[in-house]
Design a protein around this motif. Structure first.
Motif, PDB file in Angstrom:
ATOM      1  N   GLY A 196      -6.886   6.643   2.151  1.00 23.03           N
ATOM      2  CA  GLY A 196      -7.626   6.399   3.333  1.00 23.03           C
ATOM      3  C   GLY A 196      -7.982   4.767   3.564  1.00 23.03           C
ATOM      4  O   GLY A 196      -7.628   4.113   4.791  1.00 23.03           O
ATOM      5  N   MET A 197      -8.562   4.248   2.442  1.00 23.90           N
ATOM      6  CA  MET A 197      -8.928   2.870   2.548  1.00 23.90           C
ATOM      7  C   MET A 197      -7.692   1.908   2.646  1.00 23.90           C
ATOM      8  O   MET A 197      -7.416   1.069   3.381  1.00 23.90           O
ATOM      9  N   VAL A 202      -4.775   2.964   3.765  1.00 26.76           N
ATOM     10  CA  VAL A 202      -4.235   3.203   5.305  1.00 26.76           C
ATOM     11  C   VAL A 202      -4.972   2.421   6.301  1.00 26.76           C
ATOM     12  O   VAL A 202      -4.592   1.803   7.031  1.00 26.76           O
ATOM     13  N   LEU A 203      -6.361   2.369   6.187  1.00 27.08           N
ATOM     14  CA  LEU A 203      -7.159   1.641   6.969  1.00 27.08           C
ATOM     15  C   LEU A 203      -6.888   0.136   6.878  1.00 27.08           C
ATOM     16  O   LEU A 203      -6.694  -0.466   7.912  1.00 27.08           O
ATOM     17  N   GLN A 204      -6.636  -0.455   5.821  1.00 29.29           N
ATOM     18  CA  GLN A 204      -6.497  -1.882   5.686  1.00 29.29           C
ATOM     19  C   GLN A 204      -5.148  -2.166   6.314  1.00 29.29           C
ATOM     20  O   GLN A 204      -5.039  -3.183   6.836  1.00 29.29           O
ATOM     21  N   TYR A 205      -4.234  -1.299   6.098  1.00 33.54           N
ATOM     22  CA  TYR A 205      -2.923  -1.628   6.639  1.00 33.54           C
ATOM     23  C   TYR A 205      -2.818  -1.605   7.869  1.00 33.54           C
ATOM     24  O   TYR A 205      -2.295  -2.536   8.410  1.00 33.54           O
ATOM     25  N   CYS A 206      -3.618  -0.573   8.709  1.00 33.06           N
ATOM     26  CA  CYS A 206      -3.749  -0.666  10.059  1.00 33.06           C
ATOM     27  C   CYS A 206      -4.324  -1.943  10.590  1.00 33.06           C
ATOM     28  O   CYS A 206      -4.131  -2.726  11.532  1.00 33.06           O
ATOM     29  N   VAL A 207      -5.515  -2.509  10.019  1.00 32.74           N
ATOM     30  CA  VAL A 207      -6.135  -3.674  10.319  1.00 32.74           C
ATOM     31  C   VAL A 207      -5.226  -4.828  10.226  1.00 32.74           C
ATOM     32  O   VAL A 207      -5.314  -5.467  11.206  1.00 32.74           O
ATOM     33  N   TYR A 234       0.850  -1.349  -0.054  1.00 34.90           N
ATOM     34  CA  TYR A 234      -0.051   0.040  -0.059  1.00 34.90           C
ATOM     35  C   TYR A 234       0.906   1.041   0.074  1.00 34.90           C
ATOM     36  O   TYR A 234       0.565   2.282  -0.534  1.00 34.90           O
TER      37      TYR A 234
END
Length: 98
Positions: free
Chosen positions: A83-84, A86-91, A33
């Motif tokens: 943003g999506m 980054v969100l998936q990376y965090c999850v 990502y």
């Protein structure tokens, strides 16, 4: 006199490009990502190139109209895609224990 809307071509092309990159990541996790997100300046560059090329068309008698909605949508969707990502990376890297 023909009217050409500046920004529509860039919006469509960038939606395809970023959509393909995120879809490829689903099948090829080696495409990170961070790599995709680093391409955000492509949005601004593509819009600038389309605007410069459209100035050439103006000299040929084609009336130009800036498609503000397409330009805004391109930038908004670019931020949404980042943003999506980054969100998936965090999850994936920071799982929440229940």
């Amino acid at each position: 006199m023909k009217t050409r809307r500046v920004g529509s071509l860039t919006c469509g092309a960038l939606l395809i490009i970023f959509g393909v990159l995120f879809m490829v990541h689903m099948f090829v996790p080696a495409l990170k990502y961070e790599f995709i997100i680093k391409f955000w300046p492509v949005i601004l560059i593509a819009l600038g190139v389309e605007m410069l090329l459209s100035c050439r068309n103006k000299e040929e008698g084609i009336k130009l109209k800036y498609d503000g909605a397409a330009i805004f949508l391109t930038i908004l969707l670019g931020f949404f895609a980042m943003g999506m990502g980054v969100l998936q990376y965090c999850v994936e890297n920071f799982p929440v224990c229940i």
